[in-house]
Write an enzyme that holds these catalytic residues in place. Structure first.
Site, PDB file in Angstrom:
ATOM      1  N   ASN A  88     -16.645  -0.950  -9.984  1.00 30.28           N
ATOM      2  CA  ASN A  88     -18.106  -0.856 -10.006  1.00 30.28           C
ATOM      3  C   ASN A  88     -18.749  -1.887 -10.926  1.00 30.28           C
ATOM      4  O   ASN A  88     -19.913  -2.239 -10.745  1.00 30.28           O
ATOM      5  CB  ASN A  88     -18.504   0.557 -10.465  1.00 30.28           C
ATOM      6  CG  ASN A  88     -19.953   0.642 -10.871  1.00 30.28           C
ATOM      7  OD1 ASN A  88     -20.850   0.701 -10.034  1.00 30.28           O
ATOM      8  ND2 ASN A  88     -20.213   0.642 -12.183  1.00 30.28           N
ATOM      9  N   TYR A 156     -25.422 -14.162  -7.455  1.00 32.64           N
ATOM     10  CA  TYR A 156     -25.153 -12.765  -7.109  1.00 32.64           C
ATOM     11  C   TYR A 156     -24.681 -12.639  -5.662  1.00 32.64           C
ATOM     12  O   TYR A 156     -23.693 -11.956  -5.367  1.00 32.64           O
ATOM     13  CB  TYR A 156     -26.407 -11.924  -7.348  1.00 32.64           C
ATOM     14  CG  TYR A 156     -26.204 -10.442  -7.164  1.00 32.64           C
ATOM     15  CD1 TYR A 156     -25.314  -9.735  -7.963  1.00 32.64           C
ATOM     16  CD2 TYR A 156     -26.913  -9.738  -6.191  1.00 32.64           C
ATOM     17  CE1 TYR A 156     -25.130  -8.368  -7.803  1.00 32.64           C
ATOM     18  CE2 TYR A 156     -26.744  -8.369  -6.025  1.00 32.64           C
ATOM     19  CZ  TYR A 156     -25.842  -7.693  -6.834  1.00 32.64           C
ATOM     20  OH  TYR A 156     -25.654  -6.334  -6.676  1.00 32.64           O
ATOM     21  N   LYS A 160     -20.865 -11.266  -4.374  1.00 34.02           N
ATOM     22  CA  LYS A 160     -20.688 -10.091  -3.520  1.00 34.02           C
ATOM     23  C   LYS A 160     -20.075 -10.471  -2.169  1.00 34.02           C
ATOM     24  O   LYS A 160     -19.293  -9.703  -1.591  1.00 34.02           O
ATOM     25  CB  LYS A 160     -22.016  -9.358  -3.340  1.00 34.02           C
ATOM     26  CG  LYS A 160     -22.529  -8.715  -4.627  1.00 34.02           C
ATOM     27  CD  LYS A 160     -21.494  -7.765  -5.242  1.00 34.02           C
ATOM     28  CE  LYS A 160     -22.005  -7.064  -6.469  1.00 34.02           C
ATOM     29  NZ  LYS A 160     -21.009  -6.123  -7.057  1.00 34.02           N
ATOM     30  N   THR A 189     -31.463   1.398 -11.627  1.00 33.49           N
ATOM     31  CA  THR A 189     -30.574   1.107 -12.755  1.00 33.49           C
ATOM     32  C   THR A 189     -31.156  -0.025 -13.592  1.00 33.49           C
ATOM     33  O   THR A 189     -32.197  -0.597 -13.275  1.00 33.49           O
ATOM     34  CB  THR A 189     -29.186   0.689 -12.257  1.00 33.49           C
ATOM     35  OG1 THR A 189     -29.322  -0.534 -11.503  1.00 33.49           O
ATOM     36  CG2 THR A 189     -28.556   1.761 -11.381  1.00 33.49           C
TER      37      THR A 189
END
Length: 249
Positions: A88, A156, A160, A189
């Site tokens: 995670n 990013y 991913k 978050t």
């Protein structure tokens, strides 16, 4: 999940903390990896009789990644019925378009955290469990950003996408395990706060994410963690290489 050993990275806050807290009451042993320990996870594990081992490592540093893999798997209990690894840990990394993206250290650290740590910990788990006859399950927490390009998120999106492809390759290489790259949706978050702090020139899609927050459209880490745990234990687990938790109840 009483015969399960579960490993969760990035377990000190956000989705990782919620995953760890829920697993702490349901597994034989919980191993968490993050710079800081989540006290609620430790308390839940103690209350439920779950063995909890925390490894304080910064997974953006390759030396810490190697130390975590060595430390965890040198003493791994080889008698469990099920082994679960949830990679995670991750970060947004530097936000900026091609003409401003120049911090090599920041780019490298993001790849270490988002990709290298998942690869090395998965490798260590697959090696340790090969031949045991156990149920081995790996969830790599991915993102829709790895499957659709977004201006300003070159780093990013690339990390991913790399994680998605690594998961697909590992599925071919390790038939004794079940692996999935799982997008969790848009969650409330610290990463979302980082996104909203971006400059419009660096991240043209800023207004959309600001609106998601203002309209209450962000999912809570707890609700997403609950869905992921249900999915982990379901017959649908890893039926797809690349999946999205929003497609599951």
């Amino acid at each position: 999940m009483s015969g399960t050993i579960a490993i969760v990275t990035g377990a000190s806050r956000g989705l990782g903390a919620q995953l760890a807290r829920q697993l702490a009451g349901n597994v034989q042993q919980l191993i968490t990896v993050s710079r800081n320990q989540d006290e609620q996870t430790a308390q839940r594990a103690q209350a439920s009789g779950c063995q909890h081992d925390h490894y304080a490592h910064d997974l953006s540093d390759v030396q810490h990644i190697e130390a975590a893999a060595l430390g965890i798997f040198a003493v791994l209990n080889k008698t469990a019925d099920r082994y679960v690894l949830i990679n995670n840990a991750g970060s947004l990394g530097p936000v900026g378009q091609y003409d401003t993206l120049s911090d090599a250290h920041a780019v490298s650290a993001t790849f270490n955290l988002n990709v290298t740590s998942a690869m090395l910990l998965t490798t260590a788990l697959l090696r340790a469990t090969e031949g045991l006859g156990a149920d081995v399950r790996v969830i790599n927490i991915s993102s829709g950003a790895g499957r659709s390009p977004t201006a300003g998120w070159g780093v990013y999106c690339a990390t991913k996408a790399a994680l998605d492809m690594y998961t697909r390759v590992a599925r071919l290489e390790a038939p004794h395990a079940r692996l999935v790259s799982l997008a969790p949706g848009v969650i409330d978050t610290n990463m979302q706060a980082d996104i909203r702090a971006s400059k419009p020139d660096d991240f043209p899609d800023l207004a959309r994410f600001t609106t998601l927050n203002e309209t209450g459209a962000l999912a809570s880490p707890q609700s997403v963690a609950e869905k992921i745990i249900r999915y982990l234990n379901s017959a649908e687990f890893a039926s797809k290489e690349l999946d999205d938790i929003r497609q599951h109840n």
